[in-house]
Design a protein around this motif. Sequence first.
Motif, PDB file in Angstrom:
ATOM      1  N   GLY A  94     -28.160  -0.886  37.277  1.00  0.00           N
ATOM      2  CA  GLY A  94     -27.787  -0.918  38.692  1.00  0.00           C
ATOM      3  C   GLY A  94     -26.966  -2.157  39.024  1.00  0.00           C
ATOM      4  O   GLY A  94     -25.987  -2.089  39.780  1.00  0.00           O
ATOM      5  N   HIS A  95     -27.361  -3.290  38.425  1.00  0.00           N
ATOM      6  CA  HIS A  95     -26.618  -4.525  38.683  1.00  0.00           C
ATOM      7  C   HIS A  95     -25.237  -4.481  38.039  1.00  0.00           C
ATOM      8  O   HIS A  95     -24.294  -5.082  38.560  1.00  0.00           O
ATOM      9  N   ILE A  96     -25.111  -3.788  36.931  1.00  0.00           N
ATOM     10  CA  ILE A  96     -23.794  -3.632  36.305  1.00  0.00           C
ATOM     11  C   ILE A  96     -22.830  -2.942  37.274  1.00  0.00           C
ATOM     12  O   ILE A  96     -21.670  -3.335  37.420  1.00  0.00           O
ATOM     13  N   GLY A  97     -23.317  -1.885  37.960  1.00  0.00           N
ATOM     14  CA  GLY A  97     -22.471  -1.199  38.933  1.00  0.00           C
ATOM     15  C   GLY A  97     -22.071  -2.090  40.088  1.00  0.00           C
ATOM     16  O   GLY A  97     -20.973  -1.953  40.637  1.00  0.00           O
ATOM     17  N   TYR A  98     -22.957  -3.006  40.461  1.00  0.00           N
ATOM     18  CA  TYR A  98     -22.661  -3.909  41.564  1.00  0.00           C
ATOM     19  C   TYR A  98     -21.749  -5.049  41.122  1.00  0.00           C
ATOM     20  O   TYR A  98     -20.833  -5.452  41.843  1.00  0.00           O
ATOM     21  N   ARG A  99     -21.977  -5.559  39.924  1.00  0.00           N
ATOM     22  CA  ARG A  99     -21.301  -6.780  39.476  1.00  0.00           C
ATOM     23  C   ARG A  99     -19.894  -6.517  38.955  1.00  0.00           C
ATOM     24  O   ARG A  99     -18.981  -7.333  39.153  1.00  0.00           O
ATOM     25  N   LEU A 100     -19.690  -5.373  38.291  1.00  0.00           N
ATOM     26  CA  LEU A 100     -18.421  -5.104  37.630  1.00  0.00           C
ATOM     27  C   LEU A 100     -17.647  -4.003  38.352  1.00  0.00           C
ATOM     28  O   LEU A 100     -18.247  -3.150  39.007  1.00  0.00           O
ATOM     29  N   ALA A 130     -36.168  16.475  24.927  1.00  0.00           N
ATOM     30  CA  ALA A 130     -35.989  16.490  26.387  1.00  0.00           C
ATOM     31  C   ALA A 130     -36.233  15.112  27.001  1.00  0.00           C
ATOM     32  O   ALA A 130     -35.498  14.661  27.887  1.00  0.00           O
ATOM     33  N   LEU A 131     -37.295  14.429  26.517  1.00  0.00           N
ATOM     34  CA  LEU A 131     -37.633  13.136  27.109  1.00  0.00           C
ATOM     35  C   LEU A 131     -36.547  12.081  26.860  1.00  0.00           C
ATOM     36  O   LEU A 131     -36.144  11.386  27.800  1.00  0.00           O
ATOM     37  N   PRO A 132     -36.048  11.930  25.617  1.00  0.00           N
ATOM     38  CA  PRO A 132     -34.963  10.962  25.410  1.00  0.00           C
ATOM     39  C   PRO A 132     -33.717  11.285  26.238  1.00  0.00           C
ATOM     40  O   PRO A 132     -33.085  10.392  26.799  1.00  0.00           O
ATOM     41  N   TRP A 133     -33.344  12.572  26.308  1.00  0.00           N
ATOM     42  CA  TRP A 133     -32.177  12.952  27.103  1.00  0.00           C
ATOM     43  C   TRP A 133     -32.391  12.615  28.589  1.00  0.00           C
ATOM     44  O   TRP A 133     -31.509  12.095  29.265  1.00  0.00           O
ATOM     45  N   GLY A 134     -33.580  12.944  29.085  1.00  0.00           N
ATOM     46  CA  GLY A 134     -33.878  12.643  30.493  1.00  0.00           C
ATOM     47  C   GLY A 134     -33.872  11.153  30.767  1.00  0.00           C
ATOM     48  O   GLY A 134     -33.347  10.693  31.797  1.00  0.00           O
ATOM     49  N   LEU A 135     -34.471  10.366  29.835  1.00  0.00           N
ATOM     50  CA  LEU A 135     -34.484   8.921  30.019  1.00  0.00           C
ATOM     51  C   LEU A 135     -33.072   8.344  29.988  1.00  0.00           C
ATOM     52  O   LEU A 135     -32.702   7.520  30.835  1.00  0.00           O
ATOM     53  N   GLY A 136     -32.261   8.800  29.015  1.00  0.00           N
ATOM     54  CA  GLY A 136     -30.891   8.280  28.899  1.00  0.00           C
ATOM     55  C   GLY A 136     -30.074   8.581  30.144  1.00  0.00           C
ATOM     56  O   GLY A 136     -29.344   7.714  30.665  1.00  0.00           O
ATOM     57  N   LEU A 137     -30.217   9.813  30.682  1.00  0.00           N
ATOM     58  CA  LEU A 137     -29.464  10.181  31.884  1.00  0.00           C
ATOM     59  C   LEU A 137     -29.938   9.382  33.102  1.00  0.00           C
ATOM     60  O   LEU A 137     -29.129   8.887  33.890  1.00  0.00           O
ATOM     61  N   SER A 138     -31.255   9.259  33.237  1.00  0.00           N
ATOM     62  CA  SER A 138     -31.783   8.545  34.406  1.00  0.00           C
ATOM     63  C   SER A 138     -31.446   7.056  34.369  1.00  0.00           C
ATOM     64  O   SER A 138     -31.264   6.425  35.418  1.00  0.00           O
ATOM     65  N   ILE A 139     -31.353   6.469  33.181  1.00  0.00           N
ATOM     66  CA  ILE A 139     -31.002   5.052  33.070  1.00  0.00           C
ATOM     67  C   ILE A 139     -29.537   4.824  33.436  1.00  0.00           C
ATOM     68  O   ILE A 139     -29.174   3.792  34.006  1.00  0.00           O
ATOM     69  N   ALA A 140     -28.672   5.799  33.144  1.00  0.00           N
ATOM     70  CA  ALA A 140     -27.248   5.647  33.462  1.00  0.00           C
ATOM     71  C   ALA A 140     -26.954   5.836  34.952  1.00  0.00           C
ATOM     72  O   ALA A 140     -25.973   5.303  35.477  1.00  0.00           O
ATOM     73  N   LEU A 141     -27.817   6.586  35.650  1.00  0.00           N
ATOM     74  CA  LEU A 141     -27.534   6.912  37.054  1.00  0.00           C
ATOM     75  C   LEU A 141     -27.547   5.717  38.014  1.00  0.00           C
ATOM     76  O   LEU A 141     -26.780   5.711  38.980  1.00  0.00           O
ATOM     77  N   PRO A 142     -28.405   4.703  37.833  1.00  0.00           N
ATOM     78  CA  PRO A 142     -28.389   3.581  38.791  1.00  0.00           C
ATOM     79  C   PRO A 142     -27.046   2.888  38.950  1.00  0.00           C
ATOM     80  O   PRO A 142     -26.832   2.169  39.929  1.00  0.00           O
ATOM     81  N   VAL A 143     -26.124   3.117  37.995  1.00  0.00           N
ATOM     82  CA  VAL A 143     -24.808   2.504  38.139  1.00  0.00           C
ATOM     83  C   VAL A 143     -24.117   2.999  39.404  1.00  0.00           C
ATOM     84  O   VAL A 143     -23.337   2.279  40.031  1.00  0.00           O
ATOM     85  N   VAL A 144     -24.419   4.241  39.805  1.00  0.00           N
ATOM     86  CA  VAL A 144     -23.813   4.786  41.031  1.00  0.00           C
ATOM     87  C   VAL A 144     -24.280   3.990  42.248  1.00  0.00           C
ATOM     88  O   VAL A 144     -23.498   3.668  43.142  1.00  0.00           O
ATOM     89  N   ARG A 150     -21.570  -2.192  45.810  1.00  0.00           N
ATOM     90  CA  ARG A 150     -20.392  -3.055  45.646  1.00  0.00           C
ATOM     91  C   ARG A 150     -19.314  -2.693  46.663  1.00  0.00           C
ATOM     92  O   ARG A 150     -18.706  -3.569  47.283  1.00  0.00           O
ATOM     93  N   SER A 151     -19.086  -1.398  46.862  1.00  0.00           N
ATOM     94  CA  SER A 151     -18.066  -0.956  47.814  1.00  0.00           C
ATOM     95  C   SER A 151     -18.421  -1.394  49.231  1.00  0.00           C
ATOM     96  O   SER A 151     -17.562  -1.873  49.993  1.00  0.00           O
ATOM     97  N   ARG A 152     -19.692  -1.217  49.590  1.00  0.00           N
ATOM     98  CA  ARG A 152     -20.114  -1.651  50.935  1.00  0.00           C
ATOM     99  C   ARG A 152     -19.968  -3.160  51.083  1.00  0.00           C
ATOM    100  O   ARG A 152     -19.599  -3.665  52.151  1.00  0.00           O
ATOM    101  N   GLN A 153     -20.275  -3.880  50.011  1.00  0.00           N
ATOM    102  CA  GLN A 153     -20.152  -5.335  50.045  1.00  0.00           C
ATOM    103  C   GLN A 153     -18.711  -5.755  50.288  1.00  0.00           C
ATOM    104  O   GLN A 153     -18.426  -6.625  51.115  1.00  0.00           O
ATOM    105  N   ARG A 154     -17.777  -5.116  49.551  1.00  0.00           N
ATOM    106  CA  ARG A 154     -16.364  -5.461  49.716  1.00  0.00           C
ATOM    107  C   ARG A 154     -15.871  -5.090  51.117  1.00  0.00           C
ATOM    108  O   ARG A 154     -15.064  -5.816  51.709  1.00  0.00           O
TER     109      ARG A 154
END
Length: 374
Positions: A94-100, A130-144, A150-154
């Motif tokens: 999530g912080h990656i999406g905000y910082r970069l 199923a569990l690894p796929w679900g975990l991998g997808l859910s971990i990538a989503l916080p970037v949104v 970040r957009s609101r901040q700018r």
Amino acid sequence: MVRSDPRVQWAVSLGVVAVGIATIRPMGFSGHGLAVVVLVAVNSLFLLGRNIPDDKVPARVAVVWMSLGIVAAACLIGTARSGTGYLFAYFLVGHIGYRLPPARAVPLAALAGLLCGGVLYLRLGPGHEALPWGLGLSIALPVVVGIVSRSRQRALEAVLASAESAERAARAEARTAALAERSRIARDVHDVLAHSLAGINMQLELVDALLDTGDLARVREANDRAHSLVKESLKQAQWTVHALREDALPLLESLTAMIESSGHRDALTVAGTVREPPARTAQHLLRIAQEALTNAARHAPGGDVRVRVTFAAASTTLGIRNGPATRAPAGGGSGMGLIGMRERIAMVGGTLATGPITEGPDRGGWQVEAVIPG
């Protein structure tokens, strides 16, 4: 840069670390437990690093730091047997999406999802896809969430920058208005003091000269004239106070009183449909008339004076003509009067014409014509 309350950021980060320490297992001082302890400590450092202000960390260092944090989070998920080790990955992504910027944040988030999902798959083995796929997808989503934040901040920064720019412009405008007001007061003071004192001084000089001749009748005349100028000065002071307070002065009434106090009667003629012009227009016309009448008394004493006001649909015109002097002029002026006239006309977008009269009954005299729109 505008950010959310740092205390909240630190509280959230420390909360994630505390929950991880309380739930992640196994933890110990040897073997597998020691490896988990080390990974929890490393992940905690990477997570707490997100509270460092953006301007304190170069962009390249931030990319390397968050990339290593992703690897550390994946290693913790693969090493720990239970607990909330995945929270480190969620908050870091999530912080990656905000910082970069998105161009860098999205690939790193995808890498985090693949690494964490792949490590969990290797730990669980076949049959638990199923569990690894679900975990991998859910971990990538916080970037949104981070990108939106970040957009609101700018956007907020842009609004604040715009407000600061508007405030600076308002301060500059206020300063310009203050300077303009000082110039206006200076012109009004000149109109009152310079004109009145010059007229009074001329009469007193005349009195002084006549005393040597013994012509008491002319002495009394000059003395009465000086008293009249003093009274006129008081009127001018009242007009100036009205002008500074932006009070409206009746143009024709004030102009008639001004002409009569200068020693000329029935000198005003009016053409067109009479109306009361705006206060600012009346003020400038009266000051121009005052300057012209003073100049006539100074440079053409004894000469006839005629004043004409013409009301047109789109403008008001003031014309003042004086004939040649019948007595010796008292002396030259400072030239500030004509400058003040031009300044006043320029302020209202009008035109001013001045010059000698070369033909007609007033030949050898002087004329002033001011045209103010509105």
